[in-house]
Structure formats: structure tokens, C-alpha cells
Write an enzyme that holds these catalytic residues in place. Structure first.
Site, PDB file in Angstrom:
ATOM      1  N   GLN A   1       0.666  -1.186   0.008  1.00 16.89           N
ATOM      2  CA  GLN A   1       0.057  -0.027  -0.054  1.00 16.89           C
ATOM      3  C   GLN A   1       0.892   1.084  -0.018  1.00 16.89           C
ATOM      4  O   GLN A   1       2.159   1.112   0.350  1.00 16.89           O
ATOM      5  CB  GLN A   1      -0.888   0.067   1.182  1.00 16.89           C
ATOM      6  CG  GLN A   1      -0.108   0.030   2.588  1.00 16.89           C
ATOM      7  CD  GLN A   1      -1.338  -0.469   3.771  1.00 16.89           C
ATOM      8  OE1 GLN A   1      -2.282  -0.301   3.467  1.00 16.89           O
ATOM      9  NE2 GLN A   1      -0.724  -0.987   4.746  1.00 16.89           N
TER      10      GLN A   1
ATOM     11  N   HIS B   1     -11.124   4.543  17.324  1.00 15.68           N
ATOM     12  CA  HIS B   1     -10.537   3.229  18.059  1.00 15.68           C
ATOM     13  C   HIS B   1     -11.361   3.056  19.736  1.00 15.68           C
ATOM     14  O   HIS B   1     -11.400   1.759  19.831  1.00 15.68           O
ATOM     15  CB  HIS B   1      -9.102   3.358  18.458  1.00 15.68           C
ATOM     16  CG  HIS B   1      -8.229   3.520  17.276  1.00 15.68           C
ATOM     17  ND1 HIS B   1      -7.900   4.613  16.615  1.00 15.68           N
ATOM     18  CD2 HIS B   1      -7.595   2.619  16.364  1.00 15.68           C
ATOM     19  CE1 HIS B   1      -7.375   4.651  15.564  1.00 15.68           C
ATOM     20  NE2 HIS B   1      -6.960   3.204  15.195  1.00 15.68           N
TER      21      HIS B   1
ATOM     22  N   ASP C   1      -0.841 -12.953   6.619  1.00 14.10           N
ATOM     23  CA  ASP C   1      -2.016 -12.487   5.872  1.00 14.10           C
ATOM     24  C   ASP C   1      -3.191 -13.120   6.708  1.00 14.10           C
ATOM     25  O   ASP C   1      -3.048 -14.284   7.208  1.00 14.10           O
ATOM     26  CB  ASP C   1      -1.987 -13.453   4.595  1.00 14.10           C
ATOM     27  CG  ASP C   1      -3.323 -13.236   3.940  1.00 14.10           C
ATOM     28  OD1 ASP C   1      -3.664 -12.190   3.642  1.00 14.10           O
ATOM     29  OD2 ASP C   1      -4.244 -14.183   3.457  1.00 14.10           O
ATOM     30  N   GLY C   2      -3.950 -12.310   7.036  1.00 15.80           N
ATOM     31  CA  GLY C   2      -5.318 -12.620   7.934  1.00 15.80           C
ATOM     32  C   GLY C   2      -6.158 -13.779   7.581  1.00 15.80           C
ATOM     33  O   GLY C   2      -6.445 -14.617   8.320  1.00 15.80           O
TER      34      GLY C   2
ATOM     35  N   ASP D   1      -9.736  -4.298  11.245  1.00 16.47           N
ATOM     36  CA  ASP D   1      -9.459  -3.008  10.803  1.00 16.47           C
ATOM     37  C   ASP D   1      -8.637  -3.017   9.600  1.00 16.47           C
ATOM     38  O   ASP D   1      -7.566  -2.842   9.431  1.00 16.47           O
ATOM     39  CB  ASP D   1      -8.447  -2.528  11.859  1.00 16.47           C
ATOM     40  CG  ASP D   1      -8.271  -0.863  11.582  1.00 16.47           C
ATOM     41  OD1 ASP D   1      -9.027  -0.286  10.667  1.00 16.47           O
ATOM     42  OD2 ASP D   1      -7.509  -0.305  12.217  1.00 16.47           O
TER      43      ASP D   1
END
Length: 531
Positions: free
Chosen positions: A263, A301, A382-383, A400
Site C-alpha cells: 500500500q 478506536h 495474511d489474515g 481493521d
């Protein structure tokens, strides 16, 4: 065997394809639509290759070497400048557009894409014009081998640009590397010229252009990016005084830009304007999408964490955070040292390192990523892969992720992903997800993106998604059919007023007509749509 013409063939096809990929990457940063940008870059580039070949084929034999040198010289001199022209185009289009028109406007984006198409066409034309000349002049190798070399160039270009992006190389560095390779090809071509010394002198201007482009690209990029965030507007008359215009932009703050393999991170720092009693601020953008600023960071948050703790009804033993590379959720969780186990999975190690090192963000997260407590397990990965392999059941999951502004991010909002989330959730567990809640301008109804996300969640087994947050929007999920609602007596006393005001549900999902749901798609990894 004379290898000069095969070398020119390889470097020309390699570099022109590299530049077209760089162009697509530069414009994708501003449009947020990689597929349209790639199509409207590669299509005109290929058209240019064809028309350029037709042009080169008509050159008479006695002038072929002269024109080959001219085409290659023009490529080396012009192509490095094209990404700069893209930035200037963005700057001019944004600043000269009507007030209120930003890069969210489809007509503005279409204008930028069409300008990029023209530039890609020029790149293709310069590259295509050389091939017919080389095919006619090369006597040692067959045409089939020359064509094979020509096709190998774009293949290698793909590996090169992917590698540079994975190493987070800035665009200016990518331009410089490709430009040097082009110069090597032009230098080799000098040896085919009867006037070598004179031809060598012609290498100086392209080299100067390449060095100047490498130096000034980051500066122009910074002003262009800042201009798009500010939504600045100007007139043609003001453009005649660029120094005054740039000085004005400079007063409104600075942009710190960092690229990672995953990103683009922008931190827009605005100084205080004491004459107007406006405090200073800093806003974090990921892939040009706003995440939070210093004035809203607590709302975001606190809303995410304390909504989950409130809906859970009991103290969590295991909490899973997916994303959260800025460390701010960890900062909030450090106020609860009695939670036995917190696992945080962040894909982008570059984001974690930047959040540790950046003075502004590390001040906001209070060094949460430097001194990690024993009950916190930080995993770089990686989630989706983590959930597939995990056998744990979590009481509270805080997700998130960046907004789904492209097909590569759409998988994080897919049916398959939500099924994995459900599988890792404890029977009475709660999931809190940061999601974009889009509303139609005229009717105020949910936009198709939001409807797609809700319907996808339902299809994955979450029957009653609970939407809340008029300023920072979230969705809460639970496996059971029991409707979710807040117990406002159980929120902590230290919660800010702005967070309290965000912990309401102004969205009425039950008012959506059944016919709307029938028209709404379900987003899957294998058929991404609706986002």
C-alpha cells in the site's frame, strides 16, 4: 554475430512496456480503479505499437539507421517525462475543475484516464516504430528470433515492475532504472552510426532529462498529492505565477509518503492557523483513503473497542485483531492489562515499521509497537491464511482493514472471508468491523456497496448485522440470531463525548425493501462484484 539490433529490440520492448506499467501505477494511485486504469493504458499502448510499426515500415532503406536512432533517442528522452506529465495533468485537472469537484467525481477520473491513454499511445508509437526497421536491417538472425526477442521484453518488464513494487521502490527510482537500461540500448546503437562521436554527444540530453526527472518527480508528486487532499482550486491566471501558487500550498502543511509492497501510506500534516484559531492536525491515508486524523483518532478506536466489549456482556479471554498496523488499537487495549491473550495479525510489516518510526504516529500510539506486553502476540502475515490455519476460538474480533477500493481488497469483504471469521468466533463472541457505509445522495438509502457487504455477511451466517457510527462507521456481528444493542450504562466513564455520540445506530436496515435485497449481489473471492 552483431548483437546490437537484437539488444535494441529487447531494450526497446522491455522499457516501453515498463513505462506503460509505471503509467498505470501512477494513475491507479489517483483513480483507485486498477482495472479501468490498466485497460485504458494497455489498450492505447498496444494501438500505438501497431500504428508505430506501420509508420516505421514506410521508411526508406537509406534512412533506416538514421530514423532508428531518432526513434530510440526520442524514446529515451520522452518516456521518462511521461509520469511527470501525468502528475501535472492531475494537478491541473483537479485545480481547474469547478469548486467541490474532487477525485471522487467520475467525470474527473474519466478525464485523467483519457489523458493517460494519450500518453500511453505515444509510448507505444515510439516503441512500435523501431521493430520493422530492425526486422529489415538484421541479416544474421531470422525474423522469428527477432520477434521472439521482442515478445520477451514485455515478459521481463512484468517481472521487473512487480519486483520493484514488491521492494517498495519509489516511482522515481523505477523511472531511473528503466531509463538507464534504455540509455544502454541507445549507446549500443551509436556504434552503428558513421558519426559515432557526434552521436555520443546526443546521449547527453536524454541523460540530463533522466536525472532531472528522477530529482524532481518526488517534489512534483508531493505538491500534486497535497493539492488533491486539500481540494485546492485555482485559475489559469494563477498558473502564470507558479512560485506564488506553490508557496500557498506549502503553507497548508506537508505530505509524508511511504510506499510498502502492499500500500501507499500518506501522512498529511497541517500546521495550526493561529489567525483563524484552527489547531494543527495530521491525517493518515492508506491508498488515498482517509483512516483517521488526530481530532478523530479517539472516536475511531474507542468506538471500535468499547462497542465490542459492551456487546460481549462478559470479559474476553481471547481477542483477535486483524489489521491495525498503526498500533492504535493496541494502545487502547493496554488500558486493559487483565485480558489474558491478544493476537494481532498485520500483513504489512512496512506499516508496522513506519508506525514505530514516524514521530507523529508513534506519539499517538504511545509506543505501543515498541514495548509489546507478554499477553500480546504480534504476527506478520495474511489474515485470511491465519484464519484458515487457526484452531482458536476468539471472544472478540476487531477487524481493521482498508476500504475495498479495488478487486485485490474485495476479498477481505467476501463470503469466504466471513465464513472463516465465523469459524474462528466463540459461540457468544462478537466481531467488530470497520466498513464503509455509503448512502445515496438524494434518497439517503444505503448505497449498493454497503448493501453488498451486508448481504454477503448474512449469506455467511451472520443473521443480524448491527450497524452503528454516524461519524466512524462499523458493523457488529454475532453468530446467534439474537439482535444486538448497546447497554449504555456499561460504557466506561472515561469515554470521550464524541465516542458516545458515535455509538448510536442511525441506520434502519429493516426499512430496506425486499426487492432491493433481491437485486443485491453477494461478493465472493471467485466472483468479486458489488464493491
Amino acid at each position: 554475430m552483431n548483437l546490437i539490433l537484437p539488444l535494441i529490440t529487447l531494450t526497446s520492448s522491455f522499457c516501453t512496456m515498463c513505462y506503460s506499467m509505471i503509467m498505470a501505477g501512477v494513475m491507479t494511485d489517483f483513480t483507485g480503479d486498477e482495472i479501468k486504469t490498466q485497460c485504458l493504458t494497455m489498450g492505447p499502448y498496444l494501438l500505438g505499437l501497431g500504428l508505430g510499426s506501420s509508420w516505421g515500415d514506410k521508411i526508406k532503406e537509406v534512412k533506416q539507421i538514421t530514423w532508428l536512432f531518432r526513434f530510440e533517442w526520442a524514446s529515451v528522452a520522452v518516456l521518462p517525462v511521461i509520469p511527470v506529465l501525468q502528475l501535472l495533468t492531475v494537478f491541473l485537472v483537479v485545480n481547474l475543475s469547478p469548486a467541490g469537484m474532487t477525485l471522487e467525481n467520475k467525470n474527473l477520473i474519466l478525464t485523467l484516464l483519457l489523458c493517460t491513454s494519450v500518453l500511453a499511445f505515444i509510448a507505444g508509437t515510439l516503441g512500435g516504430a523501431q521493430l520493422p526497421i530492425i526486422l529489415k536491417r538484421e541479416k544474421t538472425l531470422s525474423q522469428e528470433i527477432i520477434l521472439a526477442i521482442n515478445y520477451t521484453g514485455p515478459l521481463l518488464a512484468g517481472f521487473c515492475i512487480v519486483g520493484l513494487n514488491q521492494s517498495a521502490a519509489p516511482i522515481a527510482v523505477q523511472i531511473y532504472i528503466v531509463g538507464i537500461i534504455q540509455l544502454i540500448g541507445l549507446f549500443a546503437l551509436v556504434f552503428m552510426s558513421p558519426r559515432r562521436l557526434r552521436s555520443l554527444l546526443f546521449l547527453i540530453p536524454p541523460l540530463g532529462i533522466l536525472i532531472a526527472t528522477t530529482i524532481f518527480y518526488p517534489v512534483i508528486e508531493r505538491y500534486t498529492v497535497k493539492s488533491t487532499y486539500l481540494g485546492s482550486k485555482t485559475s489559469l491566471k494563477d498558473l502564470l505565477h507558479p512560485a506564488t501558487l506553490l508557496n500557498t500550498l506549502e503553507k497548508f502543511g506537508t505530505v509524508e509518503r511511504v510506499r510498502t509492497p502492499y500500500q501507499t501510506i500518506d501522512l498529511f500534516i497541517e500546521p495550526p492557523q493561529l489567525e483563524y484559531s484552527i489547531p494543527g492536525n495530521a491525517t493518515l491515508y492508506l491508498n488515498r483513503k482517509p483512516q483517521f486524523d488526530m481530532l478523530s483518532v479517539a472516536v475511531y478506536h474507542e468506538s471500535m473497542l468499547y462497542s465490542g466489549l459492551n456487546l460481549l456482556k462478559h470479559s474476553p479471554k481471547k481477542i483477535l485483531i486483524l489489521g491495525g498496523g498503526d498500533g492504535l488499537l493496541l494502545t487502547e487495549l493496554r488500558k486493559h492489562p487483565n485480558i489474558p491473550e491478544i493476537t494481532m495479525v498485520e500483513l504489512d510489516e512496512g506499516m508496522l515499521n513506519w508506525s514505530r518510526d514516524n514521530g507523529v504516529i508513534s506519539q499517538i500510539n504511545k509506543g505501543a509497537l515498541d514495548n509489546i506486553p507478554k499477553n500480546v502476540h504480534l504476527i506478520v502475515g495474511d489474515g485470511i491464511t491465519f484464519l484458515r490455519n487457526s484452531k482458536e476460538k476468539y471472544d472478540l474480533m476487531l477487524i481493521d482493514f482498508p476500504f475495498p477500493n479495488g478487486y485485490d481488497l474485495a476479498k477481505l469483504y467476501s463470503y469466504e472471508f466471513y465464513r472463516l471469521v465465523k469459524h474462528s468466533l466463540a459461540p457468544e463472541g462478537i466481531v467488530i468491523l470497520d466498513i464503509p457505509i455509503y448512502l445515496e445522495e438524494k434518497s439517503g438509502d444505503f448505497g449498493h456497496e454497503t448493501l453488498t457487504i451486508i448481504k454477503t455477511m448474512r449469506a455467511a451466517g451472520f443473521k443480524n448485522p448491527f450497524l452503528f457510527g454516524p461519524s466512524a462507521s462499523f458493523i457488529a456481528l454475532k453468530v446467534s440470531d439474537e439482535p444486538l444493542s448497546f447497554d449504555y450504562n456499561n460504557f466506561p466513564e472515561g469515554l470521550t463525548l464524541a465516542s458516545y455520540q458515535n455509538l448510536i445506530n442511525p441506520f434502519r436496515e429493516e426499512d430496506i425493501d425486499e426487492s432491493v435485497w433481491k437485486k443485491t449481489s453477494i461478493n465472493t473471492m471467485f466472483w468479486p462484484r458489488g464493491l
